[in-house]
Design a protein around this motif. Structure first.
Motif, PDB file in Angstrom:
ATOM      1  N   ARG A  46       0.812  -1.210   0.000  1.00  0.00           N
ATOM      2  CA  ARG A  46       0.000   0.000   0.000  1.00  0.00           C
ATOM      3  C   ARG A  46       0.854   1.272   0.000  1.00  0.00           C
ATOM      4  O   ARG A  46       0.734   2.126   0.875  1.00  0.00           O
ATOM      5  CB  ARG A  46      -0.987   0.000   1.166  1.00  0.00           C
ATOM      6  CG  ARG A  46      -1.753  -1.323   1.337  1.00  0.00           C
ATOM      7  CD  ARG A  46      -3.028  -1.165   2.092  1.00  0.00           C
ATOM      8  NE  ARG A  46      -3.994  -0.364   1.360  1.00  0.00           N
ATOM      9  CZ  ARG A  46      -4.758  -0.853   0.367  1.00  0.00           C
ATOM     10  NH1 ARG A  46      -4.661  -2.115  -0.004  1.00  0.00           N
ATOM     11  NH2 ARG A  46      -5.606  -0.060  -0.248  1.00  0.00           N
ATOM     12  N   ALA A  60       2.484   2.263   3.266  1.00  0.00           N
ATOM     13  CA  ALA A  60       1.679   2.615   4.440  1.00  0.00           C
ATOM     14  C   ALA A  60       1.594   1.478   5.451  1.00  0.00           C
ATOM     15  O   ALA A  60       1.258   1.713   6.618  1.00  0.00           O
ATOM     16  CB  ALA A  60       0.268   3.027   4.010  1.00  0.00           C
ATOM     17  N   ASP A  91       3.196   2.036   8.835  1.00  0.00           N
ATOM     18  CA  ASP A  91       2.744   3.167   9.658  1.00  0.00           C
ATOM     19  C   ASP A  91       1.952   2.650  10.855  1.00  0.00           C
ATOM     20  O   ASP A  91       0.771   2.315  10.732  1.00  0.00           O
ATOM     21  CB  ASP A  91       1.889   4.116   8.810  1.00  0.00           C
ATOM     22  CG  ASP A  91       1.429   5.347   9.580  1.00  0.00           C
ATOM     23  OD1 ASP A  91       1.790   5.468  10.776  1.00  0.00           O
ATOM     24  OD2 ASP A  91       0.706   6.179   8.994  1.00  0.00           O
ATOM     25  N   GLN A  92       2.602   2.606  11.998  1.00  0.00           N
ATOM     26  CA  GLN A  92       1.952   2.095  13.208  1.00  0.00           C
ATOM     27  C   GLN A  92       0.809   2.983  13.680  1.00  0.00           C
ATOM     28  O   GLN A  92      -0.050   2.542  14.458  1.00  0.00           O
ATOM     29  CB  GLN A  92       2.982   1.953  14.330  1.00  0.00           C
ATOM     30  CG  GLN A  92       4.113   1.005  14.029  1.00  0.00           C
ATOM     31  CD  GLN A  92       5.090   0.906  15.182  1.00  0.00           C
ATOM     32  OE1 GLN A  92       4.730   1.051  16.357  1.00  0.00           O
ATOM     33  NE2 GLN A  92       6.352   0.648  14.862  1.00  0.00           N
ATOM     34  N   ASN A  93       0.797   4.234  13.234  1.00  0.00           N
ATOM     35  CA  ASN A  93      -0.228   5.179  13.686  1.00  0.00           C
ATOM     36  C   ASN A  93      -1.333   5.386  12.656  1.00  0.00           C
ATOM     37  O   ASN A  93      -2.170   6.272  12.820  1.00  0.00           O
ATOM     38  CB  ASN A  93       0.424   6.519  14.010  1.00  0.00           C
ATOM     39  CG  ASN A  93       1.467   6.410  15.102  1.00  0.00           C
ATOM     40  OD1 ASN A  93       1.213   5.811  16.149  1.00  0.00           O
ATOM     41  ND2 ASN A  93       2.649   6.962  14.876  1.00  0.00           N
ATOM     42  N   SER A  94      -1.335   4.569  11.614  1.00  0.00           N
ATOM     43  CA  SER A  94      -2.344   4.728  10.566  1.00  0.00           C
ATOM     44  C   SER A  94      -3.751   4.530  11.130  1.00  0.00           C
ATOM     45  O   SER A  94      -3.978   3.678  12.000  1.00  0.00           O
ATOM     46  CB  SER A  94      -2.099   3.718   9.447  1.00  0.00           C
ATOM     47  OG  SER A  94      -3.110   3.813   8.460  1.00  0.00           O
ATOM     48  N   ASP A 127      -6.163   4.308   8.688  1.00  0.00           N
ATOM     49  CA  ASP A 127      -6.783   3.766   7.477  1.00  0.00           C
ATOM     50  C   ASP A 127      -7.179   2.318   7.762  1.00  0.00           C
ATOM     51  O   ASP A 127      -6.332   1.476   8.074  1.00  0.00           O
ATOM     52  CB  ASP A 127      -5.786   3.832   6.319  1.00  0.00           C
ATOM     53  CG  ASP A 127      -6.390   3.405   4.982  1.00  0.00           C
ATOM     54  OD1 ASP A 127      -7.215   2.470   4.973  1.00  0.00           O
ATOM     55  OD2 ASP A 127      -6.010   3.989   3.952  1.00  0.00           O
ATOM     56  N   VAL A 130      -5.204  -0.340   5.868  1.00  0.00           N
ATOM     57  CA  VAL A 130      -3.854  -0.560   6.390  1.00  0.00           C
ATOM     58  C   VAL A 130      -3.921  -1.372   7.681  1.00  0.00           C
ATOM     59  O   VAL A 130      -3.140  -2.312   7.888  1.00  0.00           O
ATOM     60  CB  VAL A 130      -3.141   0.781   6.626  1.00  0.00           C
ATOM     61  CG1 VAL A 130      -1.808   0.560   7.336  1.00  0.00           C
ATOM     62  CG2 VAL A 130      -2.930   1.515   5.300  1.00  0.00           C
ATOM     63  N   LEU A 131      -4.856  -1.031   8.548  1.00  0.00           N
ATOM     64  CA  LEU A 131      -5.009  -1.773   9.792  1.00  0.00           C
ATOM     65  C   LEU A 131      -5.346  -3.235   9.511  1.00  0.00           C
ATOM     66  O   LEU A 131      -4.854  -4.145  10.195  1.00  0.00           O
ATOM     67  CB  LEU A 131      -6.094  -1.129  10.654  1.00  0.00           C
ATOM     68  CG  LEU A 131      -5.803   0.287  11.147  1.00  0.00           C
ATOM     69  CD1 LEU A 131      -7.017   0.863  11.880  1.00  0.00           C
ATOM     70  CD2 LEU A 131      -4.580   0.297  12.059  1.00  0.00           C
ATOM     71  N   ARG A 175      -2.145  -4.957   8.362  1.00  0.00           N
ATOM     72  CA  ARG A 175      -1.218  -5.158   9.484  1.00  0.00           C
ATOM     73  C   ARG A 175      -1.694  -6.311  10.378  1.00  0.00           C
ATOM     74  O   ARG A 175      -0.883  -7.131  10.839  1.00  0.00           O
ATOM     75  CB  ARG A 175      -1.077  -3.864  10.287  1.00  0.00           C
ATOM     76  CG  ARG A 175      -0.245  -2.805   9.560  1.00  0.00           C
ATOM     77  CD  ARG A 175      -0.162  -1.499  10.367  1.00  0.00           C
ATOM     78  NE  ARG A 175       0.465  -1.686  11.648  1.00  0.00           N
ATOM     79  CZ  ARG A 175       1.785  -1.645  11.866  1.00  0.00           C
ATOM     80  NH1 ARG A 175       2.619  -1.428  10.863  1.00  0.00           N
ATOM     81  NH2 ARG A 175       2.270  -1.808  13.075  1.00  0.00           N
TER      82      ARG A 175
END
Length: 223
Positions: free
Chosen positions: A171, A174, A177-180, A182, A185-186, A189
């Motif tokens: 993505r 992205a 990005d631990q702070n996403s 979206d 993205v979550l 992850r």
């Protein structure tokens, strides 16, 4: 488009020109998808050929695809199968499924392909309940928010040696990005976390650049 993006696309075009056989039906499918205003989320020709080769290398007879869209990747899988092989593809959107059915009929592979319409989790639950025979290859390419759900069902529909592929996991970077916030993205992850902790899977990831931008696959084998 940046210099690197142009370079990645040009190199991808070079390999597509050299290594992906010309087959007008794939262009017809993409044109038909565009005519019906489907989102342009299909895998690229080189990625499609990669999926085809994985299915051939595996000697797959039964393939499960979670996310059909217009049937572009479905056709790549169908081409990898002999006449007794079968692709079962799950699609939430009825319009997408109708366009995909039309595309697969044009390609002459309707006998090897089945599209189930509705929420993928419902179709997968029914398949598990009905004790559907295990699949040799499973391709997860639907709503990323539910990737972990799909993986759980995929494991129930797999056997030792089954290949499980997750699409669109980078993505544009992205994924790290631990702070996403979206949800896609979550979802990815969470999916990667599940792959990393599963005792049933051995996994890796392949980053891709090209005409589809910066993305990648996960590839796992069921132990």
């Amino acid at each position: 488009m940046s210099y690197l993006e142009k370079l990645f696309a040009a190199v991808d075009d070079y390999f597509i020109e050299k290594l992906v056989e010309k087959d007008p039906i794939f262009d017809q499918i993409l044109a038909n998808n565009q005519k019906h205003q489907l989102p342009p989320h299909d895998v690229s020709p080189s990625q499609g050929k990669f999926l085809y080769l994985l299915a051939r290398i595996k000697g797959a007879k039964r393939i499960l695809e979670i996310g059909t869209l217009g049937g572009y990747s479905t056709l790549w899988f169908a081409k990898a199968l002999d006449k007794e092989g079968q692709v079962i593809s799950l699609e939430f959107d009825k319009k997408h499924a109708e366009v995909a059915s039309e595309n697969l009929a044009l390609a002459g592979v309707s006998a090897k392909t089945t599209i189930l319409i509705g929420p993928a989790s419902d179709s997968l639950k029914s398949m598990v309940k009905d004790q559907t025979p295990p699949f040799d290859l499973i391709f997860i390419d639907a709503d990323k928010e539910n990737n972990s759900v799909y993986l759980d069902y995929a494991l129930q529909l797999a056997r030792s040696g089954t290949i499980i592929i997750g699409d669109n996991v980078v993505r544009d970077g992205a994924v790290i990005d631990q702070n996403s916030i979206d949800s896609r993205v979550l979802g990815v992850r969470s999916f990667v976390d599940d792959l990393s902790t599963s005792s049933k899977l051995t996994s890796t990831a392949i980053e891709t650049v090209g005409v589809k931008g910066y993305d990648g696959f996960t590839i796992s084998i069921v132990e």
